[in-house]
Every structure is written in C-alpha cells, then in structure tokens.
Design a protein around this motif. Structure first.
Motif, short mmCIF file in Angstrom:
data_model
loop_
_atom_site.label_atom_id
_atom_site.label_comp_id
_atom_site.label_asym_id
_atom_site.label_seq_id
_atom_site.Cartn_x
_atom_site.Cartn_y
_atom_site.Cartn_z
N THR A 10 0.84 -1.13 -0.06
CA THR A 10 0.03 0.27 -0.18
C THR A 10 1.17 1.09 0.24
OG1 THR A 10 -2.01 -1.10 1.26
CG2 THR A 10 -1.98 1.00 1.59
N PHE A 11 0.94 2.38 -0.92
CA PHE A 11 1.09 3.30 -1.19
C PHE A 11 0.04 4.46 -0.32
CE2 PHE A 11 3.63 0.61 -4.31
CZ PHE A 11 4.75 0.74 -3.76
N ARG A 12 0.72 5.47 0.34
CA ARG A 12 0.36 6.59 0.57
C ARG A 12 0.38 7.76 0.26
NH1 ARG A 12 -1.30 7.39 5.30
NH2 ARG A 12 -3.57 7.56 4.72
N LEU A 13 0.43 8.42 0.45
CA LEU A 13 0.56 9.89 0.24
C LEU A 13 -0.64 11.59 0.62
CD1 LEU A 13 2.99 11.93 -1.63
CD2 LEU A 13 1.24 12.48 -3.22
N TRP A 14 0.24 12.14 1.40
CA TRP A 14 -0.54 12.70 2.26
C TRP A 14 -0.60 14.74 1.06
CZ3 TRP A 14 0.74 18.37 5.10
CH2 TRP A 14 -0.67 19.12 5.34
N ALA A 15 -1.71 15.00 0.34
CA ALA A 15 -1.75 15.88 -0.86
C ALA A 15 -3.15 16.56 -0.64
CB ALA A 15 -1.70 15.15 -2.10
N PRO A 16 -3.76 17.38 -0.03
CA PRO A 16 -4.36 17.64 0.31
C PRO A 16 -5.48 18.17 -0.54
CG PRO A 16 -3.52 18.62 1.44
CD PRO A 16 -2.65 18.21 0.90
N ASP A 17 -4.77 19.06 -1.53
CA ASP A 17 -4.97 20.18 -2.69
C ASP A 17 -5.39 19.77 -3.64
OD1 ASP A 17 -5.28 21.94 -0.43
OD2 ASP A 17 -3.97 22.65 -1.03
N ALA A 18 -4.30 18.02 -3.64
CA ALA A 18 -4.76 17.72 -5.86
C ALA A 18 -6.15 17.01 -5.85
CB ALA A 18 -3.50 16.60 -5.66
N ARG A 19 -5.68 17.20 -7.27
CA ARG A 19 -7.44 16.83 -8.18
C ARG A 19 -6.72 15.04 -8.38
NH1 ARG A 19 -5.85 22.00 -10.17
NH2 ARG A 19 -5.45 20.85 -11.22
N THR A 20 -5.58 15.23 -8.87
CA THR A 20 -5.67 13.63 -9.02
C THR A 20 -4.22 13.09 -8.81
OG1 THR A 20 -4.32 14.38 -10.84
CG2 THR A 20 -6.86 13.69 -11.47
N VAL A 21 -4.18 12.06 -7.68
CA VAL A 21 -2.46 11.41 -8.04
C VAL A 21 -2.35 10.36 -8.53
CG1 VAL A 21 -0.79 11.10 -6.50
CG2 VAL A 21 -2.92 12.76 -6.12
N GLU A 22 -0.98 10.44 -9.34
CA GLU A 22 -1.16 9.16 -10.07
C GLU A 22 0.56 8.19 -9.17
OE1 GLU A 22 -2.35 9.57 -14.61
OE2 GLU A 22 -0.77 9.74 -14.11
N LEU A 23 0.55 6.99 -9.04
CA LEU A 23 2.18 6.24 -8.50
C LEU A 23 2.28 6.15 -10.12
CD1 LEU A 23 3.34 4.82 -6.40
CD2 LEU A 23 2.02 3.29 -7.08
N ALA B 29 7.37 7.00 -7.30
CA ALA B 29 7.16 8.60 -7.47
C ALA B 29 6.14 8.84 -7.26
CB ALA B 29 8.27 8.83 -8.76
N TYR B 30 5.68 9.75 -7.42
CA TYR B 30 3.97 10.44 -7.41
C TYR B 30 4.06 11.64 -8.34
CZ TYR B 30 3.91 7.75 -2.77
OH TYR B 30 3.74 6.78 -2.39
N SER B 31 3.16 11.50 -9.14
CA SER B 31 2.15 12.89 -10.07
C SER B 31 1.23 12.92 -9.53
CB SER B 31 1.99 11.90 -11.54
OG SER B 31 2.10 12.87 -12.90
N LEU B 32 1.50 14.83 -9.30
CA LEU B 32 -0.30 15.51 -8.90
C LEU B 32 -0.34 16.25 -10.07
CD1 LEU B 32 1.43 15.06 -6.66
CD2 LEU B 32 0.69 16.59 -5.36
N ASP B 33 -2.39 15.94 -10.61
CA ASP B 33 -2.73 17.00 -11.56
C ASP B 33 -1.69 16.71 -12.96
OD1 ASP B 33 -4.81 17.98 -9.23
OD2 ASP B 33 -3.46 19.02 -9.18
N GLY B 34 -0.97 15.80 -12.59
CA GLY B 34 0.05 15.55 -14.24
C GLY B 34 0.80 16.13 -14.49
N GLY B 35 0.95 16.24 -13.17
CA GLY B 35 2.28 17.24 -13.56
C GLY B 35 3.79 16.18 -13.09
#
Length: 596
Positions: free
Chosen positions: A13-26, A58-64
């Motif tokens: 299980t992977f977890r990330l705190w990103a309260p303002d993100a609209r989408t998150v991809e692993l 790694a993590y990609s937030l909102d397609g970044g």
C-alpha cells in the motif's frame, strides 16, 4: 535496509498526503513507465495497493512531473529521481545489549561523514571508531545525513528529511555505523534540520502545505506548524524523530536552529518532540537525548516539562554559543562582530563559573537590544548545556575555514581544551581538534544547477568582502575545497599533534575519574582573570591555572605557592615545580587536584 531496493512478493500500500491535488498517480519503476491511479480519502490522503515492481516509485500530482515521496527513505539516484523502498526490519542489528549514554556522561565528538575520512562514507567512519574510544569520547554527533543535492556538502540544504544520503552509504551504511558504534560503547546523535529545506530538490511544498508565509526564516517561508493543515505537518516531523530514534537506533538528535520553528500553539512542537523521545527512552530502557541549537538564550528550552504547561519545553540539552565566544576571544583576542561583547574581562569568569549565557538579560551590541534570560543552576544544571571550543559553524563560517589552532600557539589551544574539559558543561569537540589538525574546514557544495552554484559563490564572496577577506574565500563548488577540508589521519602520530592528542586523552580521563569534575556544578565554580593573560579556575579541589599568551599579550607567567596537598593531574607547556612553588609559563596550563 538491504543494499538494494526492496521488492515484495505481494502487493504493497502506497499513501501520500496531498490535500489540494485533484488527481494523483503512482509512477512505478526507475523510468516511471508504470502508472497507477490513486484514490483520495476524506482526510486528504491518497492511497493505492499494488505490486511495487522493482521498488522504485514517485508521485505525479495533477498530471505534473513525478516527484519523490516526501517520506522517502532512500534516493539512490539523487534527490530529483524516483524514491526507493527500504525494509527497516531487514538490517541484522547486533546491539540488543546496548544501554546508552546518559547526558551526564557525555563527551561529544562532532564529525562530518564526508570529510572525516578520504572514503567520505559511513564505513570510513567505522574504521576510526577505535580512535574515538581511545580518545575517551562517549558520543559521536553526525552532521546531517538526510539526502541533499550532489555528492558532497555540509548537509544543511537537505531536501529529503527521511532519506539517508546515498553517497555516504545510504540506509544500510548508517545502520552499520550505529551498530558498530554501539559495539564500541559509543552513542550516536544525529544533527537534523526541521526548520527549512534546501533550494534544489525541494518538492514538499508542491505536494502539500508543509510551509507557510505566515512566518519567515532566514531561508524563506517557515514550516507550517500552526496554520491549516499543520496537524499533518507536525505528525510528519514527529514521525521523523521516531524514524531516527527507533528504526536507526540513534541515541539522540541535535535539532538545528529551533528558534526558526515558529509555533503559536499552546503546546510547542519541541515539547511534543521531547515527550516522544522520553517515551521511547522509557520503553526501550535506552536514554534518548534531544539537544537544541537555539539563539534565544532561554533556559526554558531545557527546563523539564510540567503538568498544565507550567514547566519548560523539556529538551535535554542545548548548545551554549556564549561559552564558545568567551573562550574564543580569550584565546585569540578577536573582538569583531558578535565577538565584541565577549571582550569584556568578566565574560570568561561569568560563562565558566555561573551561567552559560553571557547575555542573560543584558544588552547585546550585535543585536542592538537586550537579550537572554538568567539561568538558575539549582534547577538547570550545567550538563544541559553543550559547550565547545570549535564547531562546524564557528570554523566553517570563517572565510577560509581556519581552525582555532591555526591562529594561536599549540600551548594556548591546549589551555583552552583544559578550560573546556574541566568545566561543568557537557563538552563537545570538533573532528580533528584533538590533535590540532592542520586541515581547514571550509564551506563546500556540489550543486548541479549553474545558477545556484554561481549564487552560492557570489553570496560567500559578498558575505566576507566587507571584512577584507573576499579574495581569499575558497570556491564552494571546487572539488579542491572539500578535499582540503578532509582530515589527514597521518598527522596523528606527528610531533606536536601526538602531544596535543595525549593531553586531550588525559583531560577526558580526568573528567570521568576525578570526583570534583563530576559533582561540583555550575554556580559553584570560581574563575579569576589574573594579571595579563592568566586565568585560574577552582572547581572543588581541582584548580586549573592557564596562561593564555605572554610576551606582547602581557603577563608572561604565573608563579606561586603550590596549594597544600595538591598534585599535578595534567600539564602542557612550560610548567615547573620547584619545591613548594609552581611556575606556569606563557601559553601553558596545569590542572591540579587535591587542593585544600
């Protein structure tokens, strides 16, 4: 903590705190080719359970662009690359019988892994642990090892607070060092930086509100300890303390510049950290020590906690820079900048005898205001204050990184060591000090961005130009700067160096074995500035007589009757006994015991 990344036979299980993100991809794999969408929970945490593949992610937030995990334990390819999974239970620890070192027994040795040995690794430090044991120190304090940009640097521009710098040896290398140190009877403290991140590889602010512009520090926006989202930020920092003390078996932490941790809550973050360290220590039976670097001169930092917030923050110790400053001025005569106030003839007697804070409600000309608060030795003992002749700050932040011993005679440096190591404070040495290392310790970096490298160069030049040192400032980016700052261990056996080393060993042994040096506390020490350069300290039945100069400095020697019952415990330089009389010559020192 295996040598390679962790792979799993099953899902993880992977977890990330990103309260303002609209989408998150692993993004899985060293190339990030495998993309797995994550699911948001109501608390701002994103989660997904999947096979970890090769253990890189790694993590990609909102397609970044992908960013490393804020809680990454390892960045094997640098701070901009994918993170690597590490199994903290995989390391074969052998220190089950380790019981730790209480603060009252601490003699601290500060070292920088990247310049302590030519290898620049944790394993290189392990190879010299016998030297530290023979010296008599009990605590090794590592400068920051959290991952920072490039191969070498001081470590205070770290950007991955949970990761261990890969060029030093990564997580497994740190574990090997701590395990080996415990086997040698040495505790290990780690310098950690919670008040800011460096400018290169700083992705935390892109992921979540870890920083706030409600408060400011010399490095920019402050850590968000009391605004919206700060509950998770505090948990992040408290878990970081837990990581070092539990997963890496560290005995303590030095907390960098805690005055830059702006916290307006009723319970300060530092109090929570102290409570956590105490809980871990009580549960494991191994003392865990938190030592603050604080510019406030406030004894509340190390005053024990009390119910209802009636006590202090409860940290176990703090650096005492005023002690360093008073000793430095007495030994060198330098009195520019923040040293100016310490040219006061009463500065040395005050900080060696009654309080670690020369400024304890007095006017500081450097700050242009009244500064500090008085210390009550009956409630705040001297051992809670870590004092030094040299530190990475006080050496490395000089224009050319010159050490104390580079500008004064060997005997005067030895006299300074005697004053420090017979004091009621917890003493700390800086690597190589004990043998009078000829190498400087300069400021060095390895930034890959040319704009940042040039900004650092220009900043250092500008900082020292007004002192007339601009042309002499070494280039921080030059490989030769870090090489010049690396200890030369062959010096230990050379003339002059070996005699000073033997004197340091002797002083540390006395500190451990002479009752007065363990029992007579702060406020019970008498210090007298005699004629010229003479200093006499009386601590119980121990007397230290030092002559910090001679000739042009005046007061070339001290001569008098040997106290009744006295014996020479240690001496360095021109010390003569003639019947019942004693003569201490220029730049010389003697430690006497059994004085009536």
């Amino acid at each position: 903590m295996t040598e390679g990344t962790r792979t799993s036979p099953g899902p993880l299980t992977f977890r990330l705190w990103a309260p303002d993100a609209r989408t998150v991809e692993l993004r899985l794999g060293a190339d990030g080719a495998t993309t797995v969408p994550m699911v948001r929970g109501d608390d701002g945490w994103w989660e997904v359970t999947t096979d970890p593949g090769d253990g890189r992610y790694a993590y990609s937030l909102d397609g970044g662009s992908p960013v490393p995990d804020p809680r990454s334990r390892w960045q094997p390819d640098g701070v901009h690359a994918p993170s690597a999974l590490v199994d903290p239970a995989a390391f074969p620890w052998t220190d089950a019988g380790w019981r730790g070192v209480p603060l009252e027994d601490a003699v601290v040795y500060e070292l920088h892994v990247g310049t302590f040995t030519p290898e620049r690794t944790f394993d290189g430090v392990v190879a010299h642990l016998d030297h530290l044991v023979d010296l008599g120190v009990t605590v090794v304090e590592l400068m920051p090892v959290a991952a920072f940009p490039g191969r070498h640097g001081w470590g205070y521009d770290g950007v991955a607070p949970y990761a261990v710098h890969a060029p030093y040896g990564g997580p497994a290398g740190l574990a090997r060092l701590v395990d080996a140190a415990h086997a040698h009877g040495l505790a290990v403290w780690l310098d950690v930086v919670h008040n800011h991140l460096g400018p290169s590889g700083n992705y935390l602010g892109q992921v979540a509100p870890y920083f706030t512009d409600r408060h400011h520090t010399p490095w920019g926006a402050a850590v968000n300890l009391d605004g919206p989202g700060s509950d998770e930020v505090r948990a992040y920092l408290l878990d970081n303390v837990r990581l070092w003390l539990e997963d890496y078996h560290l005995d303590g932490l030095r907390l960098d510049a805690v005055h830059a941790l702006h916290d307006e809550r009723a319970t300060h973050l530092l109090e929570e950290m102290a409570a956590l360290a105490d809980e871990i220590g009580e549960r494991t039976g191994i003392p865990r020590t938190l030592v603050a670097e604080s510019d406030r001169n406030d004894p509340a930092t190390v005053t024990p906690r009390a119910p209802g917030g009636a006590g202090g923050l409860g940290l176990h110790g703090q650096w005492a820079d005023d002690v360093h400053h008073a000793l430095h001025v007495a030994l060198t005569g330098e009195a520019q900048g923040y040293y100016a106030d310490f040219a006061d003839p009463q500065a040395l007697p005050k900080v060696l005898g009654t309080t670690p804070f020369f400024h304890d409600g007095t006017y500081s000309t450097f700050r242009g205001r009244v500064h500090g608060r008085a210390v009550d030795p009956s409630t705040t003992p001297g051992r809670r204050f870590v004092a030094s002749l040299q530190t990475h700050d006080q050496v490395g932040n000089r224009a050319t990184g010159d050490r104390l011993g580079h500008g004064i005679p060997l005997g005067r440096a030895a006299a300074g060591a005697a004053l420090l190591l017979t004091s009621p404070y917890t003493p700390m040495l800086f690597m190589g000090e004990e043998w009078g290392a000829s190498t400087p310790w300069q400021y060095f970096t390895d930034h890959q961005e040319e704009w940042l490298a040039e900004a650092v160069r220009q900043g250092r030049q500008a900082e020292f130009a007004e002192h007339g040192w601009g042309a002499a400032v070494p280039d921080p980016q030059d490989e030769g700067t870090v090489t010049a700052s690396t200890l030369r261990w062959e010096e230990v056996a050379r003339e002059g160096h070996r005699e000073l080393l033997a004197f340091y060993r002797q002083l540390i042994h006395l500190r451990r074995t002479v009752p007065a040096l363990r029992s007579v506390g702060l406020g019970e020490v008498e210090v007298c500035r005699g004629p010229g350069a003479a200093v006499t300290v009386r601590r119980g039945d121990v007397r230290v007589v030092a002559v910090l100069g001679g000739g042009s400095r005046g007061g070339g020697r001290v001569e008098g009757e040997l106290p009744e019952g006295a014996e020479v415990l240690a001496r360095f330089g021109a010390v003569q006994l003639d019947g019942g009389r004693i003569v201490v010559g220029p730049d010389s020192v003697v430690v006497l015991g059994g004085c009536a």
